[in-house]
Design a protein around this motif. Structure first.
Motif, PDB file in Angstrom:
ATOM      1  N   ASP A 103       0.846  -1.101   0.098  1.00 11.20           N
ATOM      2  CA  ASP A 103      -0.046   0.097  -0.089  1.00 11.20           C
ATOM      3  C   ASP A 103       0.803   1.149  -0.019  1.00 11.20           C
ATOM      4  N   ILE A 106       2.633   1.630  -3.776  1.00  8.33           N
ATOM      5  CA  ILE A 106       1.582   2.232  -4.633  1.00  8.33           C
ATOM      6  C   ILE A 106       1.093   3.385  -4.412  1.00  8.33           C
ATOM      7  N   ALA A 107       0.957   4.199  -3.223  1.00  9.77           N
ATOM      8  CA  ALA A 107       0.534   5.169  -2.798  1.00  9.77           C
ATOM      9  C   ALA A 107       1.568   6.263  -3.402  1.00  9.77           C
ATOM     10  N   ILE A 109       3.870   6.050  -5.705  1.00  7.68           N
ATOM     11  CA  ILE A 109       4.051   5.753  -6.986  1.00  7.68           C
ATOM     12  C   ILE A 109       3.054   6.564  -7.850  1.00  7.68           C
ATOM     13  N   ARG A 110       1.707   6.412  -7.327  1.00  4.87           N
ATOM     14  CA  ARG A 110       0.471   7.120  -8.052  1.00  4.87           C
ATOM     15  C   ARG A 110       0.765   8.253  -7.759  1.00  4.87           C
ATOM     16  N   ARG A 111       1.375   8.970  -6.681  1.00  3.88           N
ATOM     17  CA  ARG A 111       1.310  10.400  -6.647  1.00  3.88           C
ATOM     18  C   ARG A 111       2.555  10.856  -7.314  1.00  3.88           C
ATOM     19  N   VAL A 148       4.107  -2.768  -7.848  1.00  2.00           N
ATOM     20  CA  VAL A 148       3.762  -1.891  -9.061  1.00  2.00           C
ATOM     21  C   VAL A 148       3.246  -2.617  -9.995  1.00  2.00           C
ATOM     22  N   PHE A 152      -0.487  -1.873 -11.234  1.00  5.32           N
ATOM     23  CA  PHE A 152      -1.037  -1.127 -12.421  1.00  5.32           C
ATOM     24  C   PHE A 152      -1.384  -1.970 -13.605  1.00  5.32           C
ATOM     25  N   MET A 155      -5.055  -2.516 -12.961  1.00  6.42           N
ATOM     26  CA  MET A 155      -5.738  -1.462 -13.280  1.00  6.42           C
ATOM     27  C   MET A 155      -5.883  -1.335 -14.914  1.00  6.42           C
ATOM     28  N   SER A 156      -5.045  -1.640 -15.453  1.00  6.61           N
ATOM     29  CA  SER A 156      -4.899  -1.508 -17.097  1.00  6.61           C
ATOM     30  C   SER A 156      -5.732  -2.668 -17.722  1.00  6.61           C
ATOM     31  N   ARG A 227       0.783   1.774 -18.198  1.00  9.57           N
ATOM     32  CA  ARG A 227       0.613   1.249 -16.974  1.00  9.57           C
ATOM     33  C   ARG A 227       1.285  -0.184 -17.066  1.00  9.57           C
TER      34      ARG A 227
END
Length: 229
Positions: A103, A106-107, A109-111, A148, A152, A155-156, A227
């Motif tokens: 968590d 990922i948090a 990396i998304r930012r 990661v 991602f 998500m993709s 992604r």
């Protein structure tokens, strides 16, 4: 020119230790330190470092309310500094944390963080990670890179499968492409895939040619946009 680094951590001993470790690298210069969100944001704007070593769990100041979706103090710094430094001298962020939780990885990396390493990393390896991030590569330890990719990739969904450019690559070229885009060296890719370094070089050349890209940096951006990292 030296790679200019800002060290952001709320523990003075950690900042001192990181600064001392990086001092052994002739091409890396620590230009400043920060201990909280406000001082970190101000230091990024004032110093325009090449790389920010950012503590993921940097505490928020009392009364501070994080930006939407930012969460921890480290993610808050990313949210407020996104795009700092302009196009000619971009500021890149490398997360440095005691945590290896999915968590947390990922948090940030998304930012917008370019990589994530834990505080168990050695001084020489940290300097190498700083260099790679400064060059535009994404840097993760093998275990964290898996988080990661899984996140991602989920998500993709199936979008990447229908990508005409991706379909130009063979299965092996896709494996090599993903590892190189994540910031692995040719030797690391060769070791992980049980092939020679020369074979890795051949695959990378083929990938760049097929995708009409000119560098690893462009390949990382191409993979991130889909992604695939």
């Amino acid at each position: 020119m030296s790679i200019r680094v800002l060290v952001v951590d709320d523990h003075r001993l950690v900042r001192t230790g990181v600064t001392a470790e990086l001092a052994a690298a002739e091409d890396v210069e620590v230009v400043g330190e920060a201990a909280d969100v406000e001082s970190a944001v101000a230091a990024v704007a004032r110093l325009s470092p090449d790389v920010v070593l950012l503590d993921v769990h940097l505490p928020l100041a009392e009364g501070d309310s994080p930006a939407a979706g930012a969460g921890s103090g480290g993610a808050e710094v990313l949210a407020r500094c996104l795009g700092a430094g302009g196009e000619e001298r971009p500021v890149r962020f490398l997360a440095l944390s005691v945590s290896d939780a999915a968590d947390d990885v990922i948090a940030v990396i998304r930012r917008g963080a370019r990589g994530y390493v834990t505080k168990t990393i050695s001084g020489p390896d940290l300097a190498a990670a700083v260099r790679r991030v400064a060059e535009g590569d994404a840097v993760f330890s093998p275990r964290l890179a898996g988080f990661v990719l899984d996140a991602f990739g989920a998500m993709s969904g199936e979008v990447a499968v229908a990508d005409d450019e991706l379909d130009r690559l063979s299965a092996r070229e896709r494996e090599v492409m993903r590892l190189i885009a994540r910031g692995r060296s040719y030797k690391e890719v060769a070791r992980e895939l049980f092939i020679s370094v020369k074979t890795v070089e051949t695959h990378v050349s083929s990938v760049l040619r097929k995708l009409q890209l000119s560098s690893r940096h462009e390949l990382t951006r191409w993979a991130a946009a889909r992604r695939l990292l």
